[in-house]
Scaffold this motif. Structure first.
Motif, PDB file in Angstrom:
ATOM      1  N   ALA A   9      71.172 131.962  38.008  1.00  0.00           N
ATOM      2  CA  ALA A   9      70.451 131.056  38.894  1.00  0.00           C
ATOM      3  C   ALA A   9      68.960 131.167  38.658  1.00  0.00           C
ATOM      4  O   ALA A   9      68.422 132.267  38.552  1.00  0.00           O
ATOM      5  N   THR A  10      68.300 130.022  38.571  1.00  0.00           N
ATOM      6  CA  THR A  10      66.853 130.007  38.500  1.00  0.00           C
ATOM      7  C   THR A  10      66.316 129.993  39.921  1.00  0.00           C
ATOM      8  O   THR A  10      66.611 129.085  40.693  1.00  0.00           O
ATOM      9  N   THR A  11      65.554 131.016  40.263  1.00  0.00           N
ATOM     10  CA  THR A  11      65.028 131.148  41.610  1.00  0.00           C
ATOM     11  C   THR A  11      63.574 130.693  41.632  1.00  0.00           C
ATOM     12  O   THR A  11      62.776 131.110  40.792  1.00  0.00           O
ATOM     13  N   TYR A  12      63.256 129.823  42.583  1.00  0.00           N
ATOM     14  CA  TYR A  12      61.933 129.232  42.657  1.00  0.00           C
ATOM     15  C   TYR A  12      61.180 129.724  43.879  1.00  0.00           C
ATOM     16  O   TYR A  12      61.759 129.915  44.948  1.00  0.00           O
ATOM     17  N   GLY A  13      59.873 129.875  43.677  1.00  0.00           N
ATOM     18  CA  GLY A  13      58.985 130.044  44.807  1.00  0.00           C
ATOM     19  C   GLY A  13      58.429 128.689  45.196  1.00  0.00           C
ATOM     20  O   GLY A  13      58.763 127.657  44.609  1.00  0.00           O
ATOM     21  N   GLY A  14      57.579 128.666  46.180  1.00  0.00           N
ATOM     22  CA  GLY A  14      57.002 127.409  46.632  1.00  0.00           C
ATOM     23  C   GLY A  14      56.120 127.643  47.828  1.00  0.00           C
ATOM     24  O   GLY A  14      55.630 128.747  48.050  1.00  0.00           O
ATOM     25  N   GLU A  15      55.944 126.626  48.631  1.00  0.00           N
ATOM     26  CA  GLU A  15      55.076 126.722  49.796  1.00  0.00           C
ATOM     27  C   GLU A  15      55.587 125.789  50.892  1.00  0.00           C
ATOM     28  O   GLU A  15      56.196 124.765  50.630  1.00  0.00           O
ATOM     29  N   TRP A  16      55.319 126.211  52.129  1.00  0.00           N
ATOM     30  CA  TRP A  16      55.584 125.364  53.288  1.00  0.00           C
ATOM     31  C   TRP A  16      54.358 124.479  53.541  1.00  0.00           C
ATOM     32  O   TRP A  16      53.226 124.912  53.403  1.00  0.00           O
ATOM     33  N   TYR A  17      54.649 123.228  53.928  1.00  0.00           N
ATOM     34  CA  TYR A  17      53.568 122.298  54.273  1.00  0.00           C
ATOM     35  C   TYR A  17      53.940 121.560  55.552  1.00  0.00           C
ATOM     36  O   TYR A  17      55.119 121.486  55.932  1.00  0.00           O
ATOM     37  N   TYR A  18      52.937 120.963  56.183  1.00  0.00           N
ATOM     38  CA  TYR A  18      53.185 120.110  57.343  1.00  0.00           C
ATOM     39  C   TYR A  18      53.609 118.722  56.852  1.00  0.00           C
ATOM     40  O   TYR A  18      52.897 118.095  56.058  1.00  0.00           O
ATOM     41  N   LEU A  19      54.772 118.247  57.303  1.00  0.00           N
ATOM     42  CA  LEU A  19      55.273 116.927  56.919  1.00  0.00           C
ATOM     43  C   LEU A  19      54.867 115.931  58.003  1.00  0.00           C
ATOM     44  O   LEU A  19      55.242 116.077  59.169  1.00  0.00           O
ATOM     45  N   HIS A  20      54.102 114.912  57.606  1.00  0.00           N
ATOM     46  CA  HIS A  20      53.524 113.987  58.580  1.00  0.00           C
ATOM     47  C   HIS A  20      54.380 112.741  58.755  1.00  0.00           C
ATOM     48  O   HIS A  20      55.316 112.477  57.996  1.00  0.00           O
ATOM     49  N   ALA A  21      54.017 111.955  59.772  1.00  0.00           N
ATOM     50  CA  ALA A  21      54.794 110.773  60.129  1.00  0.00           C
ATOM     51  C   ALA A  21      54.864 109.760  58.999  1.00  0.00           C
ATOM     52  O   ALA A  21      55.835 109.003  58.894  1.00  0.00           O
ATOM     53  N   ASP A  22      53.847 109.728  58.130  1.00  0.00           N
ATOM     54  CA  ASP A  22      53.855 108.765  57.029  1.00  0.00           C
ATOM     55  C   ASP A  22      54.608 109.278  55.804  1.00  0.00           C
ATOM     56  O   ASP A  22      54.611 108.633  54.754  1.00  0.00           O
ATOM     57  N   GLY A  23      55.253 110.446  55.920  1.00  0.00           N
ATOM     58  CA  GLY A  23      56.012 110.974  54.796  1.00  0.00           C
ATOM     59  C   GLY A  23      55.190 111.801  53.840  1.00  0.00           C
ATOM     60  O   GLY A  23      55.734 112.306  52.847  1.00  0.00           O
ATOM     61  N   LYS A  24      53.924 111.976  54.111  1.00  0.00           N
ATOM     62  CA  LYS A  24      53.076 112.792  53.253  1.00  0.00           C
ATOM     63  C   LYS A  24      52.948 114.188  53.845  1.00  0.00           C
ATOM     64  O   LYS A  24      53.239 114.406  55.011  1.00  0.00           O
ATOM     65  N   TYR A  25      52.533 115.147  53.005  1.00  0.00           N
ATOM     66  CA  TYR A  25      52.463 116.521  53.490  1.00  0.00           C
ATOM     67  C   TYR A  25      51.155 117.172  53.054  1.00  0.00           C
ATOM     68  O   TYR A  25      50.562 116.804  52.027  1.00  0.00           O
ATOM     69  N   ASP A  26      50.709 118.137  53.850  1.00  0.00           N
ATOM     70  CA  ASP A  26      49.528 118.916  53.502  1.00  0.00           C
ATOM     71  C   ASP A  26      49.556 120.180  54.360  1.00  0.00           C
ATOM     72  O   ASP A  26      50.539 120.470  55.038  1.00  0.00           O
ATOM     73  N   THR A  27      48.440 120.917  54.339  1.00  0.00           N
ATOM     74  CA  THR A  27      48.391 122.188  55.070  1.00  0.00           C
ATOM     75  C   THR A  27      47.750 122.054  56.449  1.00  0.00           C
ATOM     76  O   THR A  27      47.462 123.044  57.104  1.00  0.00           O
ATOM     77  N   THR A  28      47.544 120.814  56.904  1.00  0.00           N
ATOM     78  CA  THR A  28      46.902 120.587  58.196  1.00  0.00           C
ATOM     79  C   THR A  28      47.929 120.084  59.197  1.00  0.00           C
ATOM     80  O   THR A  28      48.613 119.084  58.948  1.00  0.00           O
ATOM     81  N   ALA A  29      48.038 120.770  60.330  1.00  0.00           N
ATOM     82  CA  ALA A  29      48.975 120.341  61.368  1.00  0.00           C
ATOM     83  C   ALA A  29      48.533 119.011  61.935  1.00  0.00           C
ATOM     84  O   ALA A  29      47.347 118.710  62.018  1.00  0.00           O
ATOM     85  N   GLY A  30      49.496 118.194  62.338  1.00  0.00           N
ATOM     86  CA  GLY A  30      49.186 116.881  62.899  1.00  0.00           C
ATOM     87  C   GLY A  30      50.456 116.179  63.312  1.00  0.00           C
ATOM     88  O   GLY A  30      51.358 116.789  63.873  1.00  0.00           O
ATOM     89  N   SER A  31      50.537 114.894  63.007  1.00  0.00           N
ATOM     90  CA  SER A  31      51.747 114.141  63.344  1.00  0.00           C
ATOM     91  C   SER A  31      52.929 114.681  62.541  1.00  0.00           C
ATOM     92  O   SER A  31      52.768 115.228  61.465  1.00  0.00           O
ATOM     93  N   THR A  32      54.120 114.521  63.069  1.00  0.00           N
ATOM     94  CA  THR A  32      55.313 115.043  62.398  1.00  0.00           C
ATOM     95  C   THR A  32      56.261 113.913  62.042  1.00  0.00           C
ATOM     96  O   THR A  32      56.378 112.914  62.761  1.00  0.00           O
ATOM     97  N   TYR A  33      56.939 114.106  60.936  1.00  0.00           N
ATOM     98  CA  TYR A  33      57.917 113.124  60.475  1.00  0.00           C
ATOM     99  C   TYR A  33      59.159 113.175  61.373  1.00  0.00           C
ATOM    100  O   TYR A  33      59.663 114.252  61.677  1.00  0.00           O
ATOM    101  N   GLU A  34      59.617 112.004  61.812  1.00  0.00           N
ATOM    102  CA  GLU A  34      60.757 111.952  62.712  1.00  0.00           C
ATOM    103  C   GLU A  34      61.994 111.446  61.978  1.00  0.00           C
ATOM    104  O   GLU A  34      61.954 110.411  61.322  1.00  0.00           O
ATOM    105  N   VAL A  35      63.068 112.187  62.105  1.00  0.00           N
ATOM    106  CA  VAL A  35      64.348 111.781  61.528  1.00  0.00           C
ATOM    107  C   VAL A  35      65.124 110.986  62.563  1.00  0.00           C
ATOM    108  O   VAL A  35      65.207 111.379  63.716  1.00  0.00           O
ATOM    109  N   LYS A  36      65.670 109.866  62.149  1.00  0.00           N
ATOM    110  CA  LYS A  36      66.425 109.035  63.078  1.00  0.00           C
ATOM    111  C   LYS A  36      67.868 108.849  62.638  1.00  0.00           C
ATOM    112  O   LYS A  36      68.541 107.907  63.027  1.00  0.00           O
ATOM    113  N   ASP A  37      68.361 109.744  61.783  1.00  0.00           N
ATOM    114  CA  ASP A  37      69.758 109.655  61.383  1.00  0.00           C
ATOM    115  C   ASP A  37      70.655 109.820  62.595  1.00  0.00           C
ATOM    116  O   ASP A  37      70.387 110.614  63.487  1.00  0.00           O
ATOM    117  N   VAL A  38      71.731 109.081  62.592  1.00  0.00           N
ATOM    118  CA  VAL A  38      72.702 109.188  63.681  1.00  0.00           C
ATOM    119  C   VAL A  38      73.443 110.519  63.570  1.00  0.00           C
ATOM    120  O   VAL A  38      73.646 111.056  62.491  1.00  0.00           O
TER     121      VAL A  38
END
Length: 736
Positions: free
Chosen positions: A446-475
């Motif tokens: 298995a190839t194991t990856y590192g990465g980073e957590w980001y804030y996911l915003h309402a417009d689907g974009k992400y960065d390191t600044t807290a703000g609006s959050t992406y909302e899931v509306k799946d049933v």
């Protein structure tokens, strides 16, 4: 001349003041207020959130407020308005003078457009007795007034086909008689009554048309391409009722006399089957997401939502998908490593969103239990083990990818360069893989990856600044019915608890084996014949990236088909008994319990164990019936015969002496066997006047008194009254 010049200057000043007053007169100083665009438009920082600084408007030189959005995507409907001071107390719409102005609805005709929102303040207005600023909002798209929202035209669908199916109208794509009715769930349907079988025995041909035209047309598998084959529907019974449905996902379903007769979907080359792989145990299909799509803790406990961006190069096989697994807390994956799966730890499949990042990664999410502190994201592929020297490795070797162990408690201050002040929770953040941070597990490949957590915003974009959050509306849907076990011809309802559904949510039920059990679109299962079937419910909101598929196993129980008794006719004497034994067929009948009953309990009775007792001479029928509802039964004719005496005894000896007149003796008479039906015994004396008998008839077991009346001898005889001729006697002598 000088006077005229002074007047002219005064008028000019007044006009200027009037102009500026028209632009920015308010109840107080506008410069001390903030104006923010709010709404549900995707280009906004948050949905209907007035305290979003990213949408604050800027004061212009002409006294108006303005904000410009670029790269706006095409849409038939965006909705906005303007709020004052990051609150809803004062808001502005398209017109002046409204205390609570209506929202502004507009469309954007093309992608990558520029949208300007402009607020012009003008005078005051009254709201609930309070004077507040007034103004109006204008929206420009690419420099011109924004076009209004696009209202889609009402769609009409018709059934067109052979006249015998279509109310006597042959192949008319727009006949009102065959127009379908729209349902609240977005489907269309029509019911056609009194449909007769075709004389030649062939199936009817038809299709569903749109807006009075032949194209687009729809059939069982969806859109029928130009020149495609007509759909076929067989009707075998006279006066049948046919219901044709065009589902919200534009596929035709057909019901004849209430039974779903829709053909199974046809697999085409355009939808290839997933690539089959092999793990180190030699098992095919090395997908480890045996737990299916995870929709939250099975215990009903709290959960936390985590998003994951799965890189494109993780799709090493067609059956790869975003998964997550954990080994502590609720629903831990190693607890699901059943013996059936070879004890192999597996993962839960994540649910897809409609987001796709610029690097091609698809975004998924999972509502993991709140007590899980560490998890791993992976591509759901089991990589097997490293091959021994000289042997070929598994075809999965090196094809599975996963993240490092991700600690979900958050970062302390100083733990992360991206978040120097720390992060207390990763809830509703997104983990994005860094392709430069990799290592390979020597055992699994298995190839194991590192990465980073980001804030996911309402417009689907992400960065390191807290703000609006992406909302899931799946049933979300959960089947609440524990088990479904029914007999052929019987029905059972599968109950489902839904959340986040809309009027456009599609709910499609299907059976894996219609010859065993069918299911209607209300989740009512009907048994057809004994066996097992899997009922599938597919639920999807319009725009969901992924449908939710739920399954429930159904058992159709075997009815009793026949009952065989150990006797069909039986003759017994009254008072005697025998046992009826029932053999229930077939051996796999689900419920073999039977009941016994007698049609005449005065003749013969029967108990729950089949013991029959004859009561008196005559005929009775004992019926044995299955309790499973099959109505299968068998019966035995019981003839009860009269038991006659086989022996009669008396308590006196062959001779009896009475010494003198007035003396007496008691004699007891008994019939055998004890169940002798007629128990009467006749008592007679051979000579009259010698003795006096207390009775001429007695019952078996009773006594008669013989009393001397004069000197002499006589024979006292006891005879069974049932005609058996059984008797006994004693010679009685009176001496004086």
């Amino acid at each position: 001349m000088k006077t005229k010049r002074i007047v002219s200057i005064i008028l000019s000043v007044l006009m200027a003041c009037s102009v500026f007053a028209g632009l920015s007169v308010a109840a107080d100083d506008d410069a001390n207020h903030t104006y923010t665009v709010v709404g549900d438009a995707a280009f906004l920082g948050a949905s209907w959130t007035p305290n979003t600084p990213a949408d604050d408007m800027a004061l212009q030189a002409d006294g108006t407020y303005k904000i410009t959005y670029t790269g706006v995507a095409k849409s038939d409907l965006y909705t906005v308005k303007v709020a004052q001071d990051h609150a809803w107390d004062v808001s502005f719409g398209a017109t002046l003078g409204e205390a609570n102005p209506a929202n502004i609805e507009f469309s954007v005709p093309e992608d990558n457009s520029t949208v300007d929102v402009i607020l012009t303040l003008q005078g005051t207005r009254d709201k609930d007795g309070v004077t507040i600023p007034d103004g109006f909002v204008k929206v420009l798209v690419n420099g011109t007034d924004a076009p209004g929202k696009v209202v889609p035209p009402e769609t009409a669908h018709y059934v067109a086909g052979e006249a015998g199916l279509c109310n006597g109208v042959a192949w008319n794509q727009a006949d009102e008689t065959n127009k379908m009715t729209k349902n609240e769930d977005g489907s269309y349907e029509i019911t056609i009554k009194n449909v007769q079988p075709k004389e030649d025995g062939t199936a009817y041909k038809f299709k569903v048309t749109t807006n009075g035209a032949w194209e687009p047309a729809y059939g069982y598998d969806g859109l029928i391409v130009a020149g495609g084959a007509d759909q076929e529907l067989a009707v075998t019974k006279a006066d049948s009722e046919v219901r044709i449905v065009l589902t919200a996902d534009l596929k035709v379903k057909v019901y004849v006399n209430g039974e779903d007769v829709t053909p199974e979907p046809i697999t085409t080359e355009s939808t290839p089957a997933p690539t089959q792989t092999t793990n180190d145990k030699g098992e095919t299909s090395a997908v480890t997401s045996h737990g299916g799509i995870y929709t939250g803790p099975t215990t009903g406990g709290a959960s936390k939502r985590y998003f994951f961006a799965m890189p494109e190069d993780w799709y090493t096989f067609n059956n790869a998908t975003a998964c997550a697994y954990w080994w502590e807390g609720t629903d831990q994956c190693n607890a699901l490593a059943t013996e059936e799966l070879g004890g192999w730890q597996h993962s839960y499949q994540m649910r897809a969103t409609s987001l796709k990042l610029e690097n091609g990664a698809n975004v998924y999410y999972i509502d993991a239990p709140a007590d899980v502190t560490t998890l791993i994201f992976n591509n759901g592929i089991d990589g097997g083990t490293k091959a021994a020297e000289g042997e070929q490795p598994s075809i999965n070797w090196g094809k599975n990818f996963q993240t490092d162990n991700l600690k979900l408690e958050g970062y302390e201050a100083g733990d992360s360069a991206s978040y120097p002040d720390g992060v207390t929770s990763f809830e509703n953040m997104i983990y994005v893989v860094d392709p430069t941070q990799t290592k390979v597990n020597d055992y699994s490949g298995a190839t194991t990856y590192g990465g980073e957590w980001y804030y996911l915003h309402a417009d689907g974009k992400y960065d390191t600044t807290a703000g609006s959050t992406y909302e899931v509306k799946d049933v979300t849907a959960v089947i609440t019915t524990k088990t479904v076990s029914i007999y052929p011809g019987k029905t059972a309802k599968i109950n489902v608890k839904y959340s986040n559904t809309t009027a456009q949510t599609t709910k499609t039920w299907a059976s894996s084996n219609k010859s065993v059990a069918t299911v209607d679109q209300n989740g009512v299962v009907k048994g057809v014949k004994a066996g097992k079937a899997t009922i599938t419910l597919t639920v999807q909101n319009p725009g969901d990236a992924q449908a939710l598929v739920l399954t429930k196993d159904v058992t159709v129980k075997q009815y009793v088909t026949s009952i065989k008794l150990n006797a069909s006719t039986k003759a017994i004497y009254n008072g005697k008994s025998f046992t009826l034994k029932a053999t229930v067929n077939p051996k796999n009948a689900a419920y073999k319990t039977v009941t016994f009953s007698s049609n005449n309990t005065r003749i013969a009775t029967v108990n729950s164990k089949g013991v029959v007792v004859g009561k008196k001479p005559g005929t009775a029928y004992i019926t044995v019936k299955a309790k499973d509802g099959s109505n299968k039964s068998a019966r035995c004719k019981v003839i009860v015969k009269q038991q006659k005496a086989t022996k009669l005894t008396i308590s006196a000896k062959k001779t009896t002496t009475l010494k003198k007149k007035g003396a007496s003796v008691k004699i007891k008479a008994t019939l055998y066997p004890s169940n002798t039906y007629n128990k009467q015994i006749k008592v007679t004396s051979s000579k009259k006047g010698i003795v006096k008998l207390s009775a001429s008839k007695i019952n078996s077991g009773k006594t008669v008194t013989v009393k001397a009346t004069k000197k002499g001898s006589t024979v006292v005889k006891f005879t069974a009254a049932d005609g058996s001729r059984k008797s006994a006697q004693t010679k009685v002598t009176v001496k004086k």
